[in-house]
Design a protein around this motif. Structure first.
Motif, PDB file in Angstrom:
ATOM      1  N   PHE A 117      43.506  48.538  50.884  1.00  0.00           N
ATOM      2  CA  PHE A 117      44.476  47.474  51.832  1.00  0.00           C
ATOM      3  C   PHE A 117      44.403  45.914  52.195  1.00  0.00           C
ATOM      4  N   SER A 118      44.872  45.557  51.520  1.00  0.00           N
ATOM      5  CA  SER A 118      45.245  44.117  51.327  1.00  0.00           C
ATOM      6  C   SER A 118      46.118  43.936  52.576  1.00  0.00           C
ATOM      7  N   TRP A 119      46.037  43.201  53.301  1.00  0.00           N
ATOM      8  CA  TRP A 119      46.595  42.090  54.316  1.00  0.00           C
ATOM      9  C   TRP A 119      47.997  41.156  54.154  1.00  0.00           C
ATOM     10  N   ASN A 120      49.037  40.811  54.881  1.00  0.00           N
ATOM     11  CA  ASN A 120      49.966  39.276  53.844  1.00  0.00           C
ATOM     12  C   ASN A 120      50.609  39.557  54.446  1.00  0.00           C
ATOM     13  N   ASN A 121      51.529  38.093  54.266  1.00  0.00           N
ATOM     14  CA  ASN A 121      52.879  37.685  55.398  1.00  0.00           C
ATOM     15  C   ASN A 121      53.699  37.175  54.598  1.00  0.00           C
ATOM     16  N   ILE A 122      55.411  37.857  55.178  1.00  0.00           N
ATOM     17  CA  ILE A 122      56.582  37.310  54.024  1.00  0.00           C
ATOM     18  C   ILE A 122      56.860  34.951  54.300  1.00  0.00           C
ATOM     19  N   SER A 123      55.658  34.714  54.937  1.00  0.00           N
ATOM     20  CA  SER A 123      56.071  33.381  55.473  1.00  0.00           C
ATOM     21  C   SER A 123      55.078  33.685  55.872  1.00  0.00           C
ATOM     22  N   LYS A 124      54.173  32.538  55.009  1.00  0.00           N
ATOM     23  CA  LYS A 124      53.190  31.940  55.200  1.00  0.00           C
ATOM     24  C   LYS A 124      52.474  31.348  56.108  1.00  0.00           C
ATOM     25  N   ILE A 125      53.586  29.921  56.704  1.00  0.00           N
ATOM     26  CA  ILE A 125      53.861  29.947  57.700  1.00  0.00           C
ATOM     27  C   ILE A 125      54.377  29.803  59.427  1.00  0.00           C
ATOM     28  N   GLY A 126      54.232  30.006  60.204  1.00  0.00           N
ATOM     29  CA  GLY A 126      54.384  30.067  61.894  1.00  0.00           C
ATOM     30  C   GLY A 126      54.370  29.246  62.604  1.00  0.00           C
ATOM     31  N   LYS A 127      54.691  29.091  63.955  1.00  0.00           N
ATOM     32  CA  LYS A 127      54.404  28.653  64.986  1.00  0.00           C
ATOM     33  C   LYS A 127      53.200  28.637  65.627  1.00  0.00           C
ATOM     34  N   SER A 128      52.693  27.082  65.914  1.00  0.00           N
ATOM     35  CA  SER A 128      51.782  27.087  66.734  1.00  0.00           C
ATOM     36  C   SER A 128      50.955  28.057  68.090  1.00  0.00           C
ATOM     37  N   LYS A 129      50.574  28.055  69.241  1.00  0.00           N
ATOM     38  CA  LYS A 129      50.004  28.572  69.816  1.00  0.00           C
ATOM     39  C   LYS A 129      50.672  29.754  70.109  1.00  0.00           C
ATOM     40  N   GLY A 130      50.211  30.309  69.058  1.00  0.00           N
ATOM     41  CA  GLY A 130      51.064  31.930  69.740  1.00  0.00           C
ATOM     42  C   GLY A 130      52.597  31.734  69.596  1.00  0.00           C
ATOM     43  N   LYS A 131      53.387  30.623  69.398  1.00  0.00           N
ATOM     44  CA  LYS A 131      54.455  31.518  69.270  1.00  0.00           C
ATOM     45  C   LYS A 131      55.183  32.439  68.247  1.00  0.00           C
ATOM     46  N   THR A 132      55.762  32.949  68.280  1.00  0.00           N
ATOM     47  CA  THR A 132      56.486  33.850  67.179  1.00  0.00           C
ATOM     48  C   THR A 132      57.594  33.200  66.724  1.00  0.00           C
ATOM     49  N   GLY A 133      58.012  33.179  65.361  1.00  0.00           N
ATOM     50  CA  GLY A 133      58.501  33.379  64.503  1.00  0.00           C
ATOM     51  C   GLY A 133      58.682  31.711  63.540  1.00  0.00           C
ATOM     52  N   VAL A 134      59.539  31.229  62.447  1.00  0.00           N
ATOM     53  CA  VAL A 134      59.391  30.430  62.128  1.00  0.00           C
ATOM     54  C   VAL A 134      60.308  29.177  62.150  1.00  0.00           C
ATOM     55  N   SER A 135      59.763  28.385  61.973  1.00  0.00           N
ATOM     56  CA  SER A 135      60.800  27.218  62.300  1.00  0.00           C
ATOM     57  C   SER A 135      61.558  27.123  61.168  1.00  0.00           C
ATOM     58  N   LYS A 136      63.304  26.632  60.773  1.00  0.00           N
ATOM     59  CA  LYS A 136      63.275  26.595  59.672  1.00  0.00           C
ATOM     60  C   LYS A 136      63.111  25.263  59.100  1.00  0.00           C
ATOM     61  N   GLU A 137      62.151  24.146  59.861  1.00  0.00           N
ATOM     62  CA  GLU A 137      61.518  23.014  58.917  1.00  0.00           C
ATOM     63  C   GLU A 137      60.449  24.135  57.645  1.00  0.00           C
ATOM     64  N   ALA A 138      60.424  24.416  59.166  1.00  0.00           N
ATOM     65  CA  ALA A 138      58.592  25.028  58.154  1.00  0.00           C
ATOM     66  C   ALA A 138      58.725  25.830  56.425  1.00  0.00           C
ATOM     67  N   ARG A 139      59.514  26.982  56.847  1.00  0.00           N
ATOM     68  CA  ARG A 139      60.251  27.803  56.547  1.00  0.00           C
ATOM     69  C   ARG A 139      60.797  26.500  54.661  1.00  0.00           C
ATOM     70  N   ALA A 140      61.769  25.908  54.804  1.00  0.00           N
ATOM     71  CA  ALA A 140      61.067  25.595  54.452  1.00  0.00           C
ATOM     72  C   ALA A 140      60.651  24.393  53.140  1.00  0.00           C
ATOM     73  N   ALA A 141      59.846  24.007  53.815  1.00  0.00           N
ATOM     74  CA  ALA A 141      58.474  23.078  53.352  1.00  0.00           C
ATOM     75  C   ALA A 141      58.255  24.234  52.312  1.00  0.00           C
ATOM     76  N   GLU A 142      57.796  25.694  53.138  1.00  0.00           N
ATOM     77  CA  GLU A 142      57.174  26.145  51.876  1.00  0.00           C
ATOM     78  C   GLU A 142      57.879  26.947  51.196  1.00  0.00           C
ATOM     79  N   ARG A 143      59.134  27.254  50.484  1.00  0.00           N
ATOM     80  CA  ARG A 143      59.461  27.859  49.668  1.00  0.00           C
ATOM     81  C   ARG A 143      59.591  26.448  48.467  1.00  0.00           C
ATOM     82  N   GLN A 144      60.069  25.212  49.652  1.00  0.00           N
ATOM     83  CA  GLN A 144      60.008  23.899  48.571  1.00  0.00           C
ATOM     84  C   GLN A 144      58.641  23.424  48.107  1.00  0.00           C
ATOM     85  N   THR A 145      57.594  24.051  48.198  1.00  0.00           N
ATOM     86  CA  THR A 145      56.043  23.280  48.148  1.00  0.00           C
ATOM     87  C   THR A 145      54.943  24.794  48.266  1.00  0.00           C
ATOM     88  N   PHE A 146      55.150  25.754  48.763  1.00  0.00           N
ATOM     89  CA  PHE A 146      54.047  26.661  49.049  1.00  0.00           C
ATOM     90  C   PHE A 146      54.404  28.517  48.742  1.00  0.00           C
TER      91      PHE A 146
END
Length: 235
Positions: A117-146
């Motif tokens: 069993f392997s664990w992965n996440n569909i979004s690689k970059i979440g928010k800091s300090k235990g906050k849920t979700g993905v910021s639109k800026e981080a999602r864009a950065a991930e999609r463009q570069t990572f």
């Protein structure tokens, strides 16, 4: 080249561009990217390979600050998941309860097989300090570069993929698997709750279901999800 060498090479190739993109953002919008590793000893002995996706981390290595190298970030995953040095109380998490449910039930259904069993996440970059979700800026950065999820899956070559990501993240799945289609598994279960995911680049036994934090929805369909997977494995 081993599977760990493959994925770490992938991360290194894209790391500098990701770092440059993230440094332009407010620090509250992102945390360390979620980079994975594998226990190659166990993996090489396995009969079935299963990858289970969550959504994103709620802070990843925040106590260490933003790490400078992909190797340092991979080491966090290796320590936690491969070496099983879990944080205190991790088992209370709705995601990990769901992960362990599929781990236990799939092994029970196939007692003569070794399952990795392997664990992965569909979004690689979440928010800091235990906050849920993905910021639109981080999602864009991930999609463009990572945008590495496709290559991670190809390297692992799973027999089963379970997206515990919920219907609102289908766009993230389609970003990585352009031809992905979501179809009903059971006429009595709404496609938003449980769907078969079809793609040339995913195994036949791929499903997407509610995230387990939606307790009522997840528990209502988890047995149907398990049945669909087991029946496909047996076919």
């Amino acid at each position: 080249m081993s599977i760990n060498q493959k994925v770490q090479s992938l991360y290194r190739e894209n790391w500098a561009n990701l770092q440059r993109s993230l440094k332009q953002l407010d620090a509250r919008q992102y945390t360390n990217p979620f980079l994975i590793a594998f226990d190659e000893g166990l993996l090489n002995k396995s009969d079935l390979k299963v990858m289970i996706f969550g959504q994103e981390t709620k802070g990843w290595g925040d106590r260490c600050g933003i790490l400078d190298t992909p190797e340092s970030t991979v080491a966090m995953y290796d320590t936690f998941f491969c070496q099983k040095k879990f944080y205190s109380g991790y088992w209370k998490s709705s995601f990990w309860k769901a992960f362990r449910y599929f781990e236990k039930q799939l092994q029970k259904a196939h007692p003569d097989k070794s399952i990795y069993f392997s664990w992965n996440n569909i979004s690689k970059i979440g928010k800091s300090k235990g906050k849920t979700g993905v910021s639109k800026e981080a999602r864009a950065a991930e999609r463009q570069t990572f945008s590495v999820v496709f290559s991670e899956v190809q390297a692992f070559d799973p027999d089963i993929v379970i997206f515990l990501t919920g219907p609102n993240r289908d766009g993230d799945i389609k970003h990585h698997f352009k031809d992905a289609k979501f179809t009903s598994i059971n006429s009595k279960v709404d496609k938003r709750a449980l769907a078969k995911v079809s793609s040339e680049f995913l195994p036949m036994r791929t499903i997407r279901m509610y995230h387990p934090s939606y307790f009522a929805g997840f528990y209502r369909v988890r047995e149907s999800a398990l049945k669909a997977i087991v029946n496909d494995v047996a076919s």
